[in-house]
Design a protein around this motif. Structure first.
Motif, mmCIF file in Angstrom:
data_model
loop_
_atom_site.group_PDB
_atom_site.id
_atom_site.type_symbol
_atom_site.label_atom_id
_atom_site.label_comp_id
_atom_site.label_asym_id
_atom_site.label_seq_id
_atom_site.Cartn_x
_atom_site.Cartn_y
_atom_site.Cartn_z
ATOM 1 N N THR A 50 6.063 8.097 7.188
ATOM 2 C CA THR A 50 5.143 7.236 6.769
ATOM 3 C C THR A 50 4.384 8.267 7.078
ATOM 4 O O THR A 50 2.752 8.245 6.827
ATOM 5 N N ARG B 200 -2.711 11.057 5.895
ATOM 6 C CA ARG B 200 -2.040 11.886 4.285
ATOM 7 C C ARG B 200 -2.880 12.232 3.361
ATOM 8 O O ARG B 200 -3.739 11.348 3.367
ATOM 9 N N ARG C 53 2.074 11.230 -1.879
ATOM 10 C CA ARG C 53 0.703 11.629 -0.368
ATOM 11 C C ARG C 53 1.382 12.663 -0.133
ATOM 12 O O ARG C 53 2.393 13.263 0.569
ATOM 13 N N LEU D 164 -3.590 12.786 -0.681
ATOM 14 C CA LEU D 164 -2.772 11.843 -1.960
ATOM 15 C C LEU D 164 -2.997 12.771 -3.101
ATOM 16 O O LEU D 164 -4.653 13.600 -3.825
ATOM 17 N N HIS E 98 0.836 -1.099 -0.483
ATOM 18 C CA HIS E 98 0.317 -0.391 -0.344
ATOM 19 C C HIS E 98 0.714 1.270 0.114
ATOM 20 O O HIS E 98 2.101 1.350 1.173
ATOM 21 N N SER F 268 -0.885 7.964 10.235
ATOM 22 C CA SER F 268 -1.244 6.989 9.543
ATOM 23 C C SER F 268 -0.259 7.340 7.941
ATOM 24 O O SER F 268 -0.746 8.552 7.820
ATOM 25 N N GLY F 269 0.021 6.820 7.283
ATOM 26 C CA GLY F 269 0.735 7.583 6.267
ATOM 27 C C GLY F 269 -0.484 7.237 4.937
ATOM 28 O O GLY F 269 0.051 7.379 3.977
ATOM 29 N N GLY F 270 -1.591 6.600 5.137
ATOM 30 C CA GLY F 270 -2.136 6.448 4.008
ATOM 31 C C GLY F 270 -3.637 7.723 3.999
ATOM 32 O O GLY F 270 -3.240 8.347 4.843
ATOM 33 N N GLY G 237 0.544 4.167 0.440
ATOM 34 C CA GLY G 237 0.358 5.557 1.647
ATOM 35 C C GLY G 237 0.816 4.928 3.467
ATOM 36 O O GLY G 237 1.617 5.653 3.658
ATOM 37 N N LEU G 238 0.221 3.191 3.543
ATOM 38 C CA LEU G 238 1.104 2.955 4.587
ATOM 39 C C LEU G 238 2.516 2.484 4.169
ATOM 40 O O LEU G 238 3.741 2.934 5.785
ATOM 41 N N TYR G 239 3.221 2.088 3.525
ATOM 42 C CA TYR G 239 4.057 1.717 3.301
ATOM 43 C C TYR G 239 5.290 3.797 2.594
ATOM 44 O O TYR G 239 6.625 3.929 2.624
ATOM 45 N N GLY G 240 4.644 4.136 1.780
ATOM 46 C CA GLY G 240 5.051 5.445 1.217
ATOM 47 C C GLY G 240 6.371 5.991 1.442
ATOM 48 O O GLY G 240 5.652 6.832 2.807
ATOM 49 N N GLY G 241 7.350 6.283 1.483
ATOM 50 C CA GLY G 241 8.351 7.187 2.194
ATOM 51 C C GLY G 241 9.887 6.503 2.507
ATOM 52 O O GLY G 241 10.267 6.566 3.123
ATOM 53 N N ALA G 242 8.867 5.480 2.837
ATOM 54 C CA ALA G 242 10.120 4.359 4.135
ATOM 55 C C ALA G 242 10.209 3.278 3.473
ATOM 56 O O ALA G 242 10.708 2.566 4.115
ATOM 57 N N THR H 255 5.092 11.780 0.284
ATOM 58 C CA THR H 255 6.220 11.281 -0.762
ATOM 59 C C THR H 255 5.825 11.572 -2.550
ATOM 60 O O THR H 255 4.835 12.385 -2.532
ATOM 61 N N ILE I 176 -3.548 -5.416 2.506
ATOM 62 C CA ILE I 176 -4.517 -4.660 1.579
ATOM 63 C C ILE I 176 -4.767 -4.266 0.515
ATOM 64 O O ILE I 176 -2.944 -3.377 0.344
#
Lengths: 451, 451
Positions: free
Chosen positions: B290, B193, B325, B195, A210, B393-395, A212-217, B295, B423
């Motif tokens: 995140t 975040r 993000r 988008l 995902h 959350s990064g999402g 969003g959850l992982y973006g950037g890391a 990002t 997910i």
């Protein structure tokens, strides 16, 4: 007499070529395995009917080779015709205006995958041979070797040539798998670039994540692949792989001057392929860029979600197919090795990198003082009414330098294609006139070569 | 009493969820249009059966919205539940261990596209509602709005909310579409975040070209796209688009200290997603990268020949899907515009560039002093035995900030997913225990919220 025979048999010749074109002999895809065998069998039959006193399908580790011959007199010179019956994949399918494997004639051009490359061009040789055999004018011995793996690097043909050196003994290898500069600027191809083709894969997470959850890391394999590919060429269009240019032969000022005498219009070039501007290595002309300079091109790239709409993921991996065209005296094995070493070295810590060499071939040059060159030059002058120019093509036929190494025989590249044929592209085509004048010219070549 | 009801109806609840999961409601693909309608109808029926005194499928310009309500007493507080019945595309299909749209339970986890996001999580609300209605313990009014376009940007929901402001009046919007830090580290999501999602196309020649004949003299769209993407981030992982960081709120040293108190193990993080090293913007921790940093990720890239084997072409074009993000106070419309201006500006002369904005949403923050936050905190403490941590959350759930703008109502993000649910990835799953404890916790939330 030959001309009359060609004209009288014109419809039948085209119908036969259409039969050959309908076989989808795509060597890149394993699903076409049986089509390769079918195509080889069809060609052996066709060469037997054309007058060969031996014609057979010979197995290799990969796709079979068609071999045929007619020995009129062992003391006479021997021409070994080389061609390939395999074709490029037809994709992208939605850009074809007709079925890729159903030939149609429009504006006196044959549209079909393989119409030029190389079924159309190789079949001119079958028809030229048939004409000479049928009219009792074959002036020398003829051998045919038609392979089914040219578009994927001729992997099996090297070994097959090694195993059949004696059978393949000849004075010249005659090949029609190249183009003329233009219909009114006939040419003989004297130089071919070599090729080193690799597939690279950059992988990171063990599944798509995902974004969003992982973006950037997380190092995104698609972003990383883009950065790695980007770094392979600099702002001047030069390739940055250490050692890449070490063996490139630079032309002398005099050679450059001669080289750039070939007719070229930037405007026509841009218009013919619909590009907004020309581009290339700084300090070189377009003719030099395709003729005597090496390249690095992405042939395909993919990773992540490529469907309709949007999907917010970090792809687990991204992949690219990259080919480098090589010039004398670059060695494709060395270049593949330099590429791999460099590509692995520049990978950042957050990803894994895999480089798979796909296939390769050496650059080749035909000396213009070769007797066969002289015969080809006279033949073309006879049929086109103009002396042909020597031409350095940007393309590659990797096996050609292999022939010289294995068989000790030089090759003469007398092709009749045109740039507008769009070989390797959707809507590949070949002019009916090119096909017919090609047959005539080949017959004239035999006459001058046997003199 | 509620606990007993949940346990007694456990099998039926899961069977119903499985029915919902079997409908392939992929909003990104137009071929699933009828599945969207089917899914909406199924949900309206389910909510009616669960006890709603009004439940209907309401049309929009795009996919329909499911609206349902039960008003127990107009003077009591009202909870508006938000969820989405659309799911991500299941691709890549060959990485699934079971059918993407046929739920299976393995190791007490439900595997199916949408098992968590968001069908599994939204269906907890239907079951919590049913439990309270059936046991006569519903302490406040409940409204449901379940949309079918969350994964593609909630395009139609904004207008629908504007058209139905009065009907949607509520004290809080309750959303389960996020994750816990871990099963033993429960959390409430306080930050999301934003988008900005774009598709970019770089095109050059009007057809794929032979990479030998043209290579070196034509700007290769795939090479150019790689260079352009590469230039969007620098060596420190910072985004190079002018103005991109202008509105990013930097944390104070104190905020950073608090922020980094959340438990984090780089080793476990790397292991959980199989990456060889962590990566990200220099000067920030993984949690910051995140949680509070923007990002730029390539979500998909494609061009040229991507099939088996090798094909020597210069592709006519190359395309990428790119998402950014965003964090407070970046504005997605402004960022999309800055991206487009920059991307067009950096295109070299030999290609054409097209940028298509796909969808976007603003970043969002829930204040922790909100009454609903307190109710959620108590509810989680009751069912998990631990006070939840606030979590950034990064999402993105772009519509959440839209709700505040249009309806003037804040949202509370009480999700029960876990990172391991995968997910948006193949083999998405959701724990049966998460589903059941989620129902319990939602019921507890209502109790505390109505107090």
């Amino acid at each position: 007499m030959a001309g009359q025979y060609i004209e009288q048999n014109r419809e039948r010749s085209l119908e036969e070529l259409f039969e050959l074109l309908r076989i989808p002999s795509v060597s890149a895809k394993s699903e076409h395995k049986s089509d390769m065998v079918k195509c080889a069998g069809w060609l052996a039959d066709a060469l037997r009917k054309a007058g060969a006193d031996r014609a057979e399908v010979m197995p290799t580790e990969g796709n079979p080779v068609v071999y045929a011959q007619k020995i009129v007199d062992p003391s006479k010179p021997t021409v070994l015709v080389y061609g390939h019956y395999d074709v490029m994949p037809p994709e992208p399918l939605d850009e074809w205006n007709s079925e890729p494997f159903e030939p149609v004639i429009k504006d006196n051009r044959i549209y079909c995958r393989g119409a030029n490359d190389d079924k159309g061009q190789l079949y001119m040789h079958a028809k030229a041979f048939e004409t000479m055999a049928a009219t009792g004018t074959l002036p020398c011995n003829v051998k045919f070797m038609i392979e089914g793996e040219e578009e994927i690097g001729s992997g099996s043909l090297y070994r097959w040539c090694e195993d059949n050196r004696e059978m393949l003994r000849a004075d010249i290898i005659l090949v029609s798998d190249t183009s003329l500069i233009a219909w009114d600027v006939p040419s003989i191809t004297c130089g071919l670039r070599g090729l080193a083709y690799v597939e690279v894969e950059v992988s990171g997470p063990d599944k798509d994540l995902h974004s969003g959850l992982y973006g950037g890391a997380v190092a995104n394999p698609a972003n990383v692949l883009a950065k790695m590919i980007a770094s392979l060429t600099d702002d001047n269009g030069r390739i940055t792989i250490p050692g890449f240019y070490d063996k490139v032969r630079e032309l002398t000022p005099r050679e450059r001057e001669d080289f750039n005498k070939a007719p070229f219009s930037a405007e026509e070039f841009m218009k013919s392929i619909g590009i907004p501007d020309i581009y290339g290595e700084k300090g070189y002309t377009t003719i030099e860029r395709t003729g005597v300079r090496p390249t690095l091109d992405v042939n395909g790239i993919w990773g992540g979600y490529t469907g309709e709409g949007s999907k917010t993921i970090i792809p687990a991996k991204a992949t690219a197919k990259i080919s480098m065209r090589l010039v004398p005296d670059q060695d494709h094995n060395e270049i593949s090795r330099l590429f791999e070493e460099h590509f692995v070295a520049i990978a950042p810590a957050g990803v894994r990198v895999k480089v798979t060499p796909m296939h390769g071939g050496q650059p080749y040059v035909t000396p213009t003082d070769l007797p066969a060159y002289g015969a080809a030059s006279k033949a073309i002058e006879e049929t086109f009414g103009k002396k042909p120019l020597p031409y350095y093509s940007g393309g590659s036929i990797p096996i050609i330098s292999g022939f010289e190494n294995i068989l000790g025989t030089k090759s003469l590249l007398m092709g009749f294609g045109l740039d507008c044929d769009g070989i390797h592209s959707p809507n590949e085509s070949y002019g009916v006139d090119n096909f017919l004048r090609g047959i005539e010219t080949i017959i004239a070549f035999y006459k001058y070569f046997a003199e």
